[in-house]
Design an enzyme around this catalytic site. Structure first.
Site, short mmCIF file in Angstrom:
data_model
loop_
_atom_site.label_atom_id
_atom_site.label_comp_id
_atom_site.label_asym_id
_atom_site.label_seq_id
_atom_site.Cartn_x
_atom_site.Cartn_y
_atom_site.Cartn_z
N TYR C 57 0.85 -1.19 0.00
CA TYR C 57 0.00 0.00 0.00
C TYR C 57 0.88 1.23 0.00
O TYR C 57 1.90 1.27 0.69
CB TYR C 57 -0.92 0.00 1.22
CG TYR C 57 -1.98 -1.08 1.14
CD1 TYR C 57 -3.26 -0.78 0.67
CD2 TYR C 57 -1.69 -2.40 1.48
CE1 TYR C 57 -4.23 -1.77 0.57
CE2 TYR C 57 -2.66 -3.40 1.40
CZ TYR C 57 -3.93 -3.07 0.93
OH TYR C 57 -4.89 -4.05 0.84
N GLU C 58 0.46 2.24 -0.77
CA GLU C 58 1.29 3.43 -0.85
C GLU C 58 1.37 4.13 0.49
O GLU C 58 2.25 4.97 0.71
CB GLU C 58 0.77 4.39 -1.93
CG GLU C 58 -0.57 4.99 -1.65
CD GLU C 58 -1.10 5.86 -2.80
OE1 GLU C 58 -0.53 5.84 -3.89
OE2 GLU C 58 -2.10 6.55 -2.57
N SER C 59 0.52 3.75 1.42
CA SER C 59 0.61 4.29 2.77
C SER C 59 1.84 3.78 3.51
O SER C 59 2.12 4.23 4.62
CB SER C 59 -0.66 3.92 3.56
OG SER C 59 -0.91 2.53 3.47
N GLY C 60 2.59 2.85 2.91
CA GLY C 60 3.84 2.40 3.51
C GLY C 60 3.82 0.99 4.06
O GLY C 60 4.68 0.62 4.85
#
Lengths: 261, 299, 261, 299
Positions: C57-60
């Site tokens: 996820y681009e949230s990390g």
């Protein structure tokens, strides 16, 4: 200036250097600690003139609380109980390059009158006489730490008119041009040697003798310097180490005397 | 919180309240609205409901962002009205991609004059944002990159699960760009769920995201991120995110909401009380403990 | 293609899209998950054709193991029990820009025949008719993820001859020039709509209809496309969702039907 | 370890064994010496005793570094002989500052063609390293920086306290540039004190420094960092660092040491046994536990 003289004083020349250096950290909020003597100096300052001093290590430690004198800047005692541990990228980028570091200690094999330092090589770079460690973090520390304190033993071969290699920049010799560099760092502020302490002249950026240690003379300074030294008109004597400073050094910080005797 | 915002947030400032879906400090946003700050440039990767509220509250004249939406729900209607219809007035925008925004913070935190990234190729984004400029690698490959400029907010406001009184703050779960935004800020407010003893921080120094040395104010404010979440403390209040879509669609409903939930309340404690303890209890997750590691004592 | 038809088929058009998309992840090692439908698609794939699929996820978050269907790409259920959580800088720099991401899902308000996507604005940028969310991570994802899968409902206003704004690059129309870009990404690989599935022609980079979903016709495609679509000479029918896929979607992934009905 | 080095380290490779004073994988270095790899370019911020041993062992033709010393002790004599006296043959060098080396790894890990830093101003370092080149910011301030090129080792070898069988590795204490070096490496070997269940890693995902997706081999090798240290597992063996100064000063003593401690031993298990358990017991620190945090269960 021989073994007898040292005994008479009740402390070693190294102990004098350490005490004089530690006092220069008075009021500093944080300090970038180097390998070797600066390690002891900062730990002494934290126990004396700068109790809230945050110790920062290029290994990525901020706010170290070493329970023993660190064996290197990467000692595990620095990590345990620290405020923060960061990657080295963040330490150099977010702390140092960002201008958060108040004071850093540097040293070197050679220094010139403007506080430029050589930790790279003695002799030509491609055919070295002595290959030294190189920059490590020194080059960027010299540029970004707000103040640089230099600790070096003084000798003609190390206080030189011309460096074999400039690893870390000091003053340029032209304060106006220094100010225009736009660096966080103001360059070397003090040099503490085994003979005395030096500042840097505001108008020329040149190293200037401020105090002589007990038992040292201007002749000693001349004999151990590769250029004609500037001397402050208010030349004084360095305050000697206190009993408490000596106790801390001898009992807590370097009980085996490996670094200080 | 009142003092921190009063002292550190000034009209005309660039303010970044960061937190990527996680740890978004709504309480700080509400306080800024309540104190009727004006002419702020609001920076955030994802403006989220918090900036929709602040824009509706009239504090902002400009937005710097990379994704403008109500995550998982849809649009931010108050912001859209400002952009699409200049209703009630225009809102200047400056936009990047996520990576561009992140690297703006990294450059700001690092005192770098620019930051290179491999993005924006064949995209129209650089055409509408002249701050995104092409650059060529000086090495033999002559690779083309784009660079973004540093972002140095006048005030960065970040939330953390816990901090000590000096502002040394620890975060777990999604990290977003809390650290980068904090280091980039000229002034920094750390809000946290709990202020803890310094010894708690020092037990696990690798967990520290933000050191007190960059922090100007520490505020303990439980549930300050509601309706966003704080990992291990409370869940996202998704019902509110959904509800916001309805509230924000109609300017009048929105004004009523702002009056009732922001202006008529003095503090975030009032906000917590107004929701009631059953609401907070329902958002509590179960336990999922991290386990411990041993740093070793070297004495 | 009305409510009756959907009931007859036993699944919704959205369920067909989800199932068809999930199958495109067969064999993928990791997948960059977007907001909304891709979330459900990836979670379905992980339960069917790609059990070892690492959700990124681009949230990390790398290697998420959500215990519930995430409400957004930043849901706390993604953090708990994940393999790794990184700063967003590292996620974008070390994972995405470094070429570690196999597959990413993208969508948009507009797509053109070469897979360029618009998620920024309908109408002129400065006087928008509809202000959309913007890039988020889409621009760099389109460049760096090895394969891009697009999921979009098909309509004339979204499958357009000319984008109002190009947020994320697709194919240029000249495969030789695409190869010379030196990107990790090969651009859009498939487009899955509610009408059928599309690939991209190797020699022109142009979107090409590969299969029609059950009950859909070429006329439906023409009616919902802003350009004359290329059709594969081997045009087939999309495999329908299996009972198990439908059970997973309805019972585990979207029990309230918020996203899928 | 034998298989990992045999499979992944090839003659002529650029090899980075990283770890800043902490987690330096001596066991990997010894195995590379034992397998008589040749013509390696060795990259490391601080070559340390490990590269002095490897250079003495004849595996290296070039060194990339930023600080060349025996930390806290003094010189690396084998390396100095190669550089100063070409004894027994020349050693090519390429040097940076610490920040330059770190940013080379960051650029390598990030697939960036160059990385800008504010360093090297008025220093002679760029004069002797043409890879460090000046660049001007394209923004109005026109700030001068220097850029360094990416470093992409053919093989990166990093040590971690623990990893799971897939190579997901967790590190605490000093982080150095383990993560950056691992992501930068084309091939990656993770050595660890303990291979643990995947569930241990997943309990605390913020602790994960290196994900298995970039790892080619995982080797469990306790005490593999001796004489350097592994936080919480063992202390630095300072006596050995001091002793190395004596050993390395004399080429013959050094050769004897290499024979006795590397070539005549088959594996690191033999090395552990030769030192004896009392040696390892003496290096064990006391406990200093991190405490736990709660990620919360969201099901």
């Amino acid at each position: 200036m021989n073994a007898t003289a040292e005994r008479d004083l009740g402390y070693s020349r190294t102990e004098m250097m350490i005490a004089a250096s530690a006092r220069r950290l008075e009021g500093a909020k944080n300090c970038f600690v180097g390998v070797g003597l600066p390690n002891i100096v900062c730990n002494l300052a934290q126990r004396t003139v700068a109790r809230d001093l945050q110790l920062v290590y290029e290994s990525g430690v901020f706010g170290a609380r070493p329970e023993r004198l660190p064996l290197s800047i990467g000692d595990p005692t620095l990590a345990t109980g620290a405020t923060a541990i960061t990657s080295m990228f963040e330490l150099f980028a977010f702390y140092l390059q960002a201008g958060l570091i108040d004071v850093a200690f540097l040293g070197g094999a050679q220094i010139d009158r403007f506080g430029n330092l050589n930790t790279t090589v003695i002799g030509p770079y491609d055919t070295p006489k002595v290959r030294l460690p190189g920059s490590g973090g020194a080059c960027e520390i010299a540029i970004h730490a707000r103040h640089i304190l230099v600790i070096m033993r003084q000798a003609k071969r190390s206080f030189v008119d011309r460096l074999d290699f400039r690893t870390s920049p000091g003053h340029s010799g032209d304060p106006a041009s220094d100010a225009a560099r736009g660096w966080h760092g103001t360059g070397p502020t003090s040099v503490v040697t085994d003979l005395g302490t030096y500042g840097f002249d505001d108008s020329t950026g040149e190293m200037t003798l401020m105090t002589l240690h007990q038992g040292m003379t201007l002749d000693d300074v001349h004999a151990n310097m590769g250029w004609e030294p500037k001397v402050s008109p208010d030349l004084g004597q360095t305050l000697e180490p206190t009993t408490e400073e000596l106790r801390l050094i001898r009992e807590e910080l370097d009980p085996t005397g490996a670094h200080t005797r | 919180m009142r003092d921190a915002v009063a002292d550190l947030v000034r009209d005309g400032d660039t303010v970044a309240i960061e937190g990527f879906t996680h740890l978004i400090c709504f309480a700080a946003g509400h306080e800024i609205i309540r104190q009727r700050k004006r002419d702020l440039t609001l920076a955030r990767m994802t403006p989220d409901v918090i900036y929709d509220q602040m824009v509706a509250g009239g504090v902002a004249s400009k937005l710097i962002f990379s994704w403008l939406g109500n995550p998982g729900v849809g649009s931010l209607h108050a912001i859209r009205r400002r952009i699409e219809d200049h209703d009630p007035e225009p809102l200047e925008i400056e936009e990047y991609s996520h990576f561009g925004m992140v690297c703006r913070y990294v450059a700001g935190a690092s005192n770098l004059p620019f930051f290179p990234i491999r993005s924006y190729y064949e995209s129209d984004i650089p055409k509408v944002n002249p701050k995104i400029v092409p650059m060529t690698s000086p090495y033999d490959d002559a690779t083309e990159v784009y660079v973004v400029p540093p972002l140095r907010p006048d005030v960065s406001i970040v939330h953390a699960q816990r901090a000590d009184a000096s502002g040394d703050a620890q975060i777990w779960g999604l990290l977003g760009c809390q650290k980068e935004a904090a280091f980039a800020g000229a002034r920094v407010i750390v809000v946290c769920e709990e202020v803890v003893e310094e010894s708690v921080i020092r037990q696990d120094p690798n967990r520290t995201a933000i050191p007190g040395v960059v922090v100007d104010a520490v505020v303990e404010e439980p549930f300050a991120c509601h309706p966003s979440f704080a990992q291990g403390y409370y869940d996202r209040d998704n019902a509110f995110y959904l509800d916001w879509d309805r509230i924000a669609r109609d300017p009048e409903t929105l004004d009523t909401w702002l009056k009732e939930w922001v202006f008529d309340l003095g503090t975030h404690a009032d906000y917590r009380e107004k929701w009631g303890s059953a609401h907070w209890d329902a958002l509590r997750p179960g336990d999922a403990m991290s386990g411990e590691v041993d740093y070793g004592r070297y004495a």
